[in-house]
Design an enzyme around this catalytic site. Structure first.
Site, PDB file in Angstrom:
ATOM      1  N   HIS A 119      28.234  28.230  30.981  1.00  0.00           N
ATOM      2  CA  HIS A 119      29.615  27.925  31.392  1.00  0.00           C
ATOM      3  C   HIS A 119      30.093  28.932  32.447  1.00  0.00           C
ATOM      4  O   HIS A 119      30.573  28.542  33.516  1.00  0.00           O
ATOM      5  CB  HIS A 119      30.522  27.970  30.156  1.00  0.00           C
ATOM      6  CG  HIS A 119      31.973  27.738  30.446  1.00  0.00           C
ATOM      7  ND1 HIS A 119      32.621  26.555  30.176  1.00  0.00           N
ATOM      8  CD2 HIS A 119      32.931  28.541  31.005  1.00  0.00           C
ATOM      9  CE1 HIS A 119      33.885  26.626  30.553  1.00  0.00           C
ATOM     10  NE2 HIS A 119      34.100  27.833  31.050  1.00  0.00           N
ATOM     11  N   GLU A 120      29.967  30.209  32.133  1.00  0.00           N
ATOM     12  CA  GLU A 120      30.454  31.220  33.071  1.00  0.00           C
ATOM     13  C   GLU A 120      29.645  31.198  34.373  1.00  0.00           C
ATOM     14  O   GLU A 120      30.182  31.434  35.451  1.00  0.00           O
ATOM     15  CB  GLU A 120      30.424  32.623  32.440  1.00  0.00           C
ATOM     16  CG  GLU A 120      31.349  32.790  31.240  1.00  0.00           C
ATOM     17  CD  GLU A 120      32.777  32.330  31.497  1.00  0.00           C
ATOM     18  OE1 GLU A 120      33.262  32.406  32.657  1.00  0.00           O
ATOM     19  OE2 GLU A 120      33.429  31.866  30.545  1.00  0.00           O
ATOM     20  N   HIS A 138      31.097  28.693  36.737  1.00  0.00           N
ATOM     21  CA  HIS A 138      32.189  29.281  37.536  1.00  0.00           C
ATOM     22  C   HIS A 138      31.612  30.121  38.670  1.00  0.00           C
ATOM     23  O   HIS A 138      32.093  30.086  39.803  1.00  0.00           O
ATOM     24  CB  HIS A 138      33.067  30.187  36.664  1.00  0.00           C
ATOM     25  CG  HIS A 138      34.017  29.465  35.764  1.00  0.00           C
ATOM     26  ND1 HIS A 138      34.900  28.506  36.216  1.00  0.00           N
ATOM     27  CD2 HIS A 138      34.261  29.597  34.434  1.00  0.00           C
ATOM     28  CE1 HIS A 138      35.627  28.071  35.196  1.00  0.00           C
ATOM     29  NE2 HIS A 138      35.256  28.720  34.108  1.00  0.00           N
ATOM     30  N   HIS A 192      30.406  28.104  41.543  1.00  0.00           N
ATOM     31  CA  HIS A 192      31.538  27.569  42.315  1.00  0.00           C
ATOM     32  C   HIS A 192      31.979  28.591  43.364  1.00  0.00           C
ATOM     33  O   HIS A 192      32.331  28.243  44.500  1.00  0.00           O
ATOM     34  CB  HIS A 192      32.679  27.254  41.348  1.00  0.00           C
ATOM     35  CG  HIS A 192      33.636  26.219  41.831  1.00  0.00           C
ATOM     36  ND1 HIS A 192      34.718  25.802  41.095  1.00  0.00           N
ATOM     37  CD2 HIS A 192      33.703  25.498  42.975  1.00  0.00           C
ATOM     38  CE1 HIS A 192      35.378  24.873  41.769  1.00  0.00           C
ATOM     39  NE2 HIS A 192      34.786  24.685  42.907  1.00  0.00           N
TER      40      HIS A 192
END
Length: 679
Positions: free
Chosen positions: A465-466, A469, A472
């Site tokens: 998940h991290e 980010h 991105h």
């Protein structure tokens, strides 16, 4: 002053040299330089253009942002009293500076002049978006308010900044302040060996006998999940559920801060002409109105409720089989784990042995490499703690794309939770492209007993998940500072790339390459993987309603709640629970007092973003399910239409460009096993 490491902008941050005494001189110098630049630009009678006006402002903002990101990051991960004092002192100065900036009518007028100029029509879509965002942010910053209201609005911004910082400090300090030393080994029945080993090491470090348990997640959660001693579970649950409340040290109680923060947010929103803070917050998001958000949440709650009720009924029935006539909050994780072990014939603890840290990272990097045709490799940089690793991402030609720090283990003086933050943002400068750098921070169990760190499958999901980010931020192809990476992305879309990455943690093609049993080196057996997949949606209904409970509480708190009325935030939470929850904590639970996401973390009137973006991410992943989970072609399309675009266009446009249509709920419901109720 030249040797101040915070004023070093030609390379990576010099974390091995930064000291609390560097903070004030660096920030004061950068603020002075920024103000001088501002005065010069506003005095210039030439027509403002991108080159003579926006670009120099970006240069100044980038320096200030880079210096401050190093300060705020170290304050979060290696907190000391001296650093905290320097952080808070300078946070006040920065907040005042930015509040003045956003209210500066002459500056606002220059941006309006650019918007109205003939040259504007020839700007790229990216530059147009930045100018439109600037104009919007001036309005939200109070630039159009009369003088007396401007002064009050600025005061509010400064107060809110200080209160949010204090809120987070109180949660960190109350978490760090608790320690339970257990000397009777029989009380540890059921707790996994590695958790006991870590507890014994922690007690030894303190010069104590026995085992030390804390409220840091890697210490707290194994007790709640596995300890047969119900009293031990209750002790830790009470301490965790009452952090930063009236049950602890009065100076760490966040109750008064919650009331102050809500009053100030409401007052600021009304000064700007909004009915409430939620309306103001949604101006920069995809969702159009608080009503739309609440309709979305309630319709999702309605779909999830039958599944959640079934989950709860099963749990209560199983608790009775375990001899628990009443299942209390500190029993839920324990009973759930026992039921899951019986039903699916495996435990979290068994799975954890297959995910040593190096294999989990190797598997993550393999996914990135396969999807995007890049390579992740270990590198070197000055770091803030010996736990920290540093890596770089390069393309097939060996060209540097980006770099990141990774800080995985929980420790004292480190903020809880997991997050990604920006160290350096990608942009084009005179010398070429400045490559982006990210911080990736988690709070997992550190290595113990000479073995590598072992991650639960949930922790592997958090890692992915991290990293989503991080990608991105790192894989953006935008060259303008204001919308590069995650900058300018609507808050309710910013979770799309992160939640998207979580899906890979359930794919055999991914997991078979990222597991090796810590003792035998054997890969994850296919049979155990199939049990994990069968159990994937275990209690998905309950988990969905829990997220909706938090999101509805947040939205109503900032929309319908009267912060000057007799009702407290806790009263409102109880009302929300009555409406949507199936799990009801004890009356002493003080969840709002440690809800840092909305009181200190930027998610105010935005917590719904997790569920909102999950619709987008599940639907985006469904294209990979159709074309091949590790399809490089689909990966490159995801990169070019979503990750590469940053905030240069509306998130919905990026989604449609990738998926070929607007998002639907179907994939989310399917992924969560909530498609149909079976008898």
């Amino acid at each position: 002053m030249m040797n101040n490491p915070l004023l070093h902008f030609s390379g990576l941050p010099q974390f091995d040299q930064i000291r609390p005494e560097h903070v004030t001189p660096a920030i004061e110098q950068l603020l002075t330089e920024s103000q001088a630049l501002l005065d010069r630009l506003l005095a210039d009678s030439a027509e403002p253009t991108w080159e003579n006006f926006v670009h120099p402002l970006d240069d100044a903002e980038e320096k200030l942002s880079r210096a401050w990101s190093q300060v705020s990051h170290t304050n979060a991960v290696v907190n000391t009293p001296e650093l905290r004092e320097a952080y808070n002192t300078n946070l006040t100065k920065l907040t005042a500076f930015y509040a003045d900036l956003s209210q500066n009518e002459a500056l606002y007028a220059k941006f309006k002049q650019i918007r109205a100029s003939a040259a504007f029509e020839g700007y790229s879509a990216t530059r147009k978006k930045i100018i439109e965002n600037e104009l919007r942010d001036f309005r939200l910053g109070g630039a159009e308010l009369p003088t007396d209201k401007k002064a009050r609005f600025k005061e509010i911004q400064e107060e809110l900044s200080a209160l949010s910082s204090k809120f987070e400090e109180n949660v960190m300090d109350s978490t760090d302040a608790f320690a339970l030393y257990v000397e009777d080994a029989s009380r540890l029945s059921g707790i996994p060996e590695d958790a006991k080993h870590a507890a014994r090491d922690a007690a030894e470090k303190d010069g104590k006998q026995g085992w030390k348990f804390t409220l840091h997640f890697p210490s707290y959660m194994p007790v709640l999940q596995y300890a047969d001693d119900r009293k031990l579970r209750e002790q830790l649950y009470f301490a965790y559920a009452t952090r930063a409340s009236e049950f602890g040290k009065p100076e760490l109680d966040n109750t008064g801060l919650i009331a102050q923060i809500l009053k100030l947010r409401q007052e600021a929103a009304q000064l700007l002409g909004y009915a409430n803070y939620a309306e103001e917050s949604l101006v920069t998001k995809m969702a159009q109105s608080p009503a739309q958000v609440m309709d979305f949440l309630l319709s999702l709650a309605q779909r999830a409720r039958p599944f959640a009720e079934r989950d709860m009924a099963e749990l209560r029935e199983y608790a009775q089989r375990l001899g628990l006539d009443e299942m209390d909050a500190w029993d839920v994780a324990y009973v759930s784990e026992k039921l899951r072990e019986e039903r699916y014939a495996f435990s979290d603890q068994e799975v954890k042995q297959y995910f040593p840290e190096h294999m989990a990272l190797q598997g993550l990097f393999r996914v990135i490499s396969t999807l995007y045709g890049v390579e992740v490799r270990k590198s070197q940089a000055p770091v803030w703690h010996s736990d920290v690793g540093f890596y770089e991402i390069v393309d097939r030609a060996g060209q540097l794309i980006g770099q990141f720090y990774i800080d995985l283990y929980a420790r004292d003086k480190k903020r809880g939770g997991a997050w990604m933050d920006e160290a350096i943002t990608r942009r084009r400068k005179a010398h070429g492209i400045e490559t982006p750098v990210a911080y990736l921070t988690c709070n997992f169990s550190a290595p113990v007993g000479g073995k590598p760190a072992l991650f639960t499958h949930d922790e592997v999901i958090t890692l992915f998940h991290e990293f989503g980010h991080g990608l991105h931020h790192l894989l953006t192809k935008v060259e303008e500072y204001g919308v590069s990476g995650i900058k300018g992305v609507e808050w309710d879309a910013v979770e799309l790339p992160s939640q998207f990455m979580e899906n890979f943690c359930w794919e055999w093609d991914v997991l078979q390459h990222m597991t090796a049993h810590v003792d035998t080196g054997a890969p994850l057996p296919r049979s155990l993987y199939e049990k994990m997949v069968s159990a994937k949606n275990f209690q998905a209904g309950m988990q969905t309603l829990r997220q909706i409970e938090f999101a509805l509480f947040d939205m109503r708190l900032h929309c319908e709640f009267d912060p000057n009325g007799a009702k407290s935030a806790l009263d409102l939470l109880l009302e929300v629970r009555d409406e949507v929850a199936v799990v009801f904590p004890p009356a002493y639970n003080r969840f709002p007092n440690n809800f840092t996401h909305i009181f200190a973390g930027g998610y105010a009137a935005g917590y719904y973003s997790y569920k909102w973006a999950e619709v987008l991410s599940a639907d985006a992943f469904s294209l990979f399910e159709e074309n091949g989970v590790l399809s490089e072609e689909t990966g490159h399309r995801f990169w070019s239409e979503i990750l590469a675009q940053g905030g240069s266009r509306p998130a919905l446009e990026s989604f449609v460009a990738f998926r070929g249509r607007e998002p639907t709920l179907d994939a989310l419901l399917r992924h969560n096993g909530m498609v149909e109720m079976t008898a």
